[in-house]
Design a protein around this motif. Structure first.
Motif, mmCIF file in Angstrom:
data_model
loop_
_atom_site.group_PDB
_atom_site.id
_atom_site.type_symbol
_atom_site.label_atom_id
_atom_site.label_comp_id
_atom_site.label_asym_id
_atom_site.label_seq_id
_atom_site.Cartn_x
_atom_site.Cartn_y
_atom_site.Cartn_z
ATOM 1 N N PHE A 45 0.821 -1.216 0.000
ATOM 2 C CA PHE A 45 0.000 0.000 0.000
ATOM 3 C C PHE A 45 0.856 1.268 0.000
ATOM 4 O O PHE A 45 0.334 2.375 0.105
ATOM 5 N N GLY A 46 2.173 1.099 -0.099
ATOM 6 C CA GLY A 46 3.053 2.261 -0.153
ATOM 7 C C GLY A 46 3.352 2.881 1.195
ATOM 8 O O GLY A 46 3.786 4.032 1.273
ATOM 9 N N LEU A 47 3.162 2.101 2.278
ATOM 10 C CA LEU A 47 3.393 2.615 3.630
ATOM 11 C C LEU A 47 4.769 2.236 4.166
ATOM 12 O O LEU A 47 5.074 2.514 5.318
ATOM 13 N N GLY A 48 5.604 1.603 3.336
ATOM 14 C CA GLY A 48 6.912 1.129 3.782
ATOM 15 C C GLY A 48 6.792 -0.245 4.394
ATOM 16 O O GLY A 48 7.311 -1.225 3.890
ATOM 17 N N CYS A 49 6.123 -0.336 5.512
ATOM 18 C CA CYS A 49 5.730 -1.598 6.134
ATOM 19 C C CYS A 49 4.518 -1.273 6.995
ATOM 20 O O CYS A 49 3.925 -0.212 6.841
ATOM 21 N N GLU A 50 4.138 -2.147 7.878
ATOM 22 C CA GLU A 50 2.922 -1.909 8.654
ATOM 23 C C GLU A 50 3.104 -2.336 10.094
ATOM 24 O O GLU A 50 3.929 -3.203 10.403
ATOM 25 N N MET A 51 2.336 -1.723 10.969
ATOM 26 C CA MET A 51 2.307 -2.146 12.356
ATOM 27 C C MET A 51 1.292 -3.265 12.551
ATOM 28 O O MET A 51 1.334 -4.005 13.524
ATOM 29 N N GLY A 52 0.389 -3.408 11.609
ATOM 30 C CA GLY A 52 -0.660 -4.409 11.678
ATOM 31 C C GLY A 52 -1.789 -3.983 10.767
ATOM 32 O O GLY A 52 -1.776 -2.891 10.197
ATOM 33 N N ILE A 53 -2.800 -4.854 10.631
ATOM 34 C CA ILE A 53 -3.990 -4.535 9.853
ATOM 35 C C ILE A 53 -5.130 -4.338 10.840
ATOM 36 O O ILE A 53 -5.568 -5.288 11.489
ATOM 37 N N SER A 54 -5.584 -3.115 10.968
ATOM 38 C CA SER A 54 -6.677 -2.841 11.895
ATOM 39 C C SER A 54 -8.002 -3.249 11.262
ATOM 40 O O SER A 54 -8.324 -2.840 10.146
ATOM 41 N N THR A 55 -8.766 -4.063 11.986
ATOM 42 C CA THR A 55 -10.081 -4.476 11.505
ATOM 43 C C THR A 55 -11.206 -3.765 12.248
ATOM 44 O O THR A 55 -12.361 -4.145 12.157
ATOM 45 N N GLN A 56 -10.847 -2.717 13.002
ATOM 46 C CA GLN A 56 -11.848 -1.900 13.650
ATOM 47 C C GLN A 56 -11.939 -0.572 12.909
ATOM 48 O O GLN A 56 -11.272 -0.357 11.907
ATOM 49 N N LYS A 57 -12.774 0.343 13.395
ATOM 50 C CA LYS A 57 -12.996 1.596 12.676
ATOM 51 C C LYS A 57 -12.431 2.808 13.396
ATOM 52 O O LYS A 57 -12.310 3.873 12.795
ATOM 53 N N LEU A 58 -12.087 2.687 14.653
ATOM 54 C CA LEU A 58 -11.506 3.784 15.423
ATOM 55 C C LEU A 58 -10.239 3.283 16.081
ATOM 56 O O LEU A 58 -10.226 2.207 16.661
ATOM 57 N N HIS A 59 -9.132 4.042 16.008
ATOM 58 C CA HIS A 59 -8.960 5.281 15.252
ATOM 59 C C HIS A 59 -8.364 5.002 13.876
ATOM 60 O O HIS A 59 -8.171 5.914 13.072
ATOM 61 N N ALA A 60 -7.980 3.741 13.631
ATOM 62 C CA ALA A 60 -7.321 3.369 12.383
ATOM 63 C C ALA A 60 -8.037 2.178 11.781
ATOM 64 O O ALA A 60 -8.661 1.377 12.478
ATOM 65 N N ARG A 61 -7.940 2.067 10.450
ATOM 66 C CA ARG A 61 -8.545 0.932 9.757
ATOM 67 C C ARG A 61 -7.653 0.526 8.591
ATOM 68 O O ARG A 61 -7.150 1.377 7.874
ATOM 69 N N GLY A 62 -7.474 -0.798 8.422
ATOM 70 C CA GLY A 62 -6.616 -1.286 7.356
ATOM 71 C C GLY A 62 -5.159 -1.268 7.780
ATOM 72 O O GLY A 62 -4.837 -1.198 8.969
ATOM 73 N N PRO A 63 -4.229 -1.342 6.806
ATOM 74 C CA PRO A 63 -2.796 -1.335 7.156
ATOM 75 C C PRO A 63 -2.421 -0.071 7.915
ATOM 76 O O PRO A 63 -2.741 1.042 7.496
ATOM 77 N N MET A 64 -1.752 -0.263 9.045
ATOM 78 C CA MET A 64 -1.390 0.859 9.906
ATOM 79 C C MET A 64 0.044 1.290 9.614
ATOM 80 O O MET A 64 0.996 0.597 9.950
ATOM 81 N N GLY A 65 0.170 2.443 8.978
ATOM 82 C CA GLY A 65 1.470 3.017 8.701
ATOM 83 C C GLY A 65 1.753 4.191 9.621
ATOM 84 O O GLY A 65 1.229 4.279 10.735
ATOM 85 N N LEU A 66 2.581 5.123 9.154
ATOM 86 C CA LEU A 66 3.032 6.219 10.004
ATOM 87 C C LEU A 66 1.884 7.115 10.460
ATOM 88 O O LEU A 66 1.820 7.504 11.628
ATOM 89 N N GLU A 67 0.996 7.468 9.561
ATOM 90 C CA GLU A 67 -0.096 8.372 9.938
ATOM 91 C C GLU A 67 -0.970 7.765 11.021
ATOM 92 O O GLU A 67 -1.422 8.466 11.939
#
Length: 418
Positions: free
Chosen positions: A380-402
């Motif tokens: 997804f162009g995030l470099g790598c990921e901290m995980g894939i969030s399957t919830q809606k708050l505060h992050a969803r999908g691949p978790m990158g820097l933002e």
């Protein structure tokens, strides 16, 4: 050191990271990447010991997740370098408002603080998590599983050497030495020491964290991923996508676990699916995929009858649940009932059908004519990921820097009072 002592030492490094600036953080990341490669012999030796200890206790698919090679270590180092090349999210002005009172309000991206990650048998998570946390200005506390303990320890030693080389405290990336349930519970309840907890692993680990954590927790990872083959699908494309989604790495969370097929093409498509996934793979010396069939699919091809739980199981193995549905509405309803909200896709040549599927399926990533295996921070162009969030708050999908940043409001004025 105890878990409490490690957390206290880690939290004390926050001021150093807050003042590090982009240049020093990037220098540290590049040094960390270089040390991963330079220390590859020690890392591989530690991994061999982990593999030997785990052999016979975990499946072949799980052993593949645990295994490191020079190529995989090179990939880990490249992932860290990619994070260094990304824009720094810290201090970014997200919004500016000028009020009639004359005050100026800026919404600014800021680090989370101390991020704790509980993960299991994937050593690459160690470097991915450390790199993302550092670039986003946060301290990283890692708690790996016992199967990967030696590998994670060798990786962290390399990462800490890189931090020191760049003039940053080695405690900015820490690894708990205790792999018992007690250490996981201590992280879940470390109010005031942990700002965000991210579990990466199986359903049991994630459920335990979500149910027991007193600190903020992101629900990640469990992937009962579906692919629906519509009556208007190009069938060779569908077979290629399904084979990739199921067999390229069946032990990861973005692997396909369920295939749904439109009734109008079931008699032609299902035999081709069985031939591709089971017969051709077995003939080629590859692990065949066991097809677990609902009643309608079983009336077309032979296979294992699907059990009550098979459409709700993350197999993480060469097993695929297969069902026949009447159309896109039934497919979407089935996914709504059984999906974990990770990654689900449709194969079809009909834009109208695809757009309906995309509107109806409420998952973190929804695919049209693409393998679910692309749900990944690097892809997804995030470099790598901290995980894939399957919830809606505060992050969803691949978790990158933002997604690893919070925000604060900075208000400036000239003496205004309310």
């Amino acid at each position: 050191m105890t878990t409490q002592e490690i957390l206290i030492a880690a939290r004390k490094t926050r001021p150093a990271l807050l003042q590090a600036g982009t240049k020093r953080k990037n220098a540290a990341l590049l040094a960390m990447a270089d040390r991963l490669w330079a220390d590859r012999s020690a890392i591989l030796e530690a991994n061999r010991a982990d593999m030997e200890a785990a052999r016979g206790r975990i499946s072949g698919v799980m052993l593949d997740r645990l295994a490191l090679t020079e190529e995989r270590i090179a990939g880990m180092a490249d992932g860290v370098r990619q994070v260094a090349a990304l824009p720094d999210p810290v201090g970014r002005v997200l919004r500016t408002v000028e009020r009639p009172s004359g005050i100026r309000i800026e919404k600014i991206s800021v680090p989370m603080g101390v991020i704790a990650i509980i993960y299991e048998s994937r050593p690459n998570v160690t470097s991915d998590a450390a790199a993302l946390a550092l670039k986003s200005g946060s301290v990283c506390v890692l708690r790996g599983g016992r199967d990967a303990f030696r590998s994670a320890g060798a990786i962290v030693e390399a990462l800490q050497a890189g931090l020191e080389q760049a003039g940053l405290p080695r405690e900015a990336v820490s690894l708990l030495r205790d792999t018992s349930r007690q250490s996981a519970n201590e992280l879940m309840t470390a109010v005031g020491l942990v700002d965000l907890l991210i579990p990466r692993g199986g359903a049991g680990l994630i459920r335990s964290c979500v149910e027991n954590a007193l600190v903020p927790c992101i629900q990640t990872g469990t992937g009962i991923c579906h692919i629906y083959v519509d009556r208007d699908a190009e069938q060779e494309m569908a077979l290629n996508i399904i084979e990739n989604a199921k067999t390229s790495r069946p032990g990861v969370c973005n692997a396909e676990e369920v295939c749904l097929v439109h009734r109008d093409i079931a008699e032609r498509f299902l035999p081709a699916l069985k031939k591709r996934l089971a017969e051709d793979r077995a003939a080629g010396g590859l692990p065949p995929v066991e097809l677990r069939l609902d009643g309608r699919a079983a009336s077309v091809i032979d296979g294992t009858p699907a059990g009550e739980a098979d459409f709700d199981t993350e197999f993480l193995d060469y097993v695929l649940a297969v069902g026949v549905v009447d159309g896109v509405d039934e497919a979407a309803a089935h996914i709504s009932a059984h999906s974990t909200g990770h990654s689900d896709g449709i194969v079809t040549a009909s834009r109208e059908t695809a757009e309906k599927f995309i509107a109806l399926v409420d998952s973190a990533a929804v695919y049209w004519n693409v393998s679910t295996r692309f749900t990944d921070g690097g892809e997804f162009g995030l470099g790598c990921e901290m995980g894939i969030s399957t919830q809606k708050l505060h992050a969803r999908g691949p978790m990158g820097l933002e997604e690893l940043c919070s925000c604060k409001y900075v208000v400036t004025g000239t003496g205004q009072v309310r």
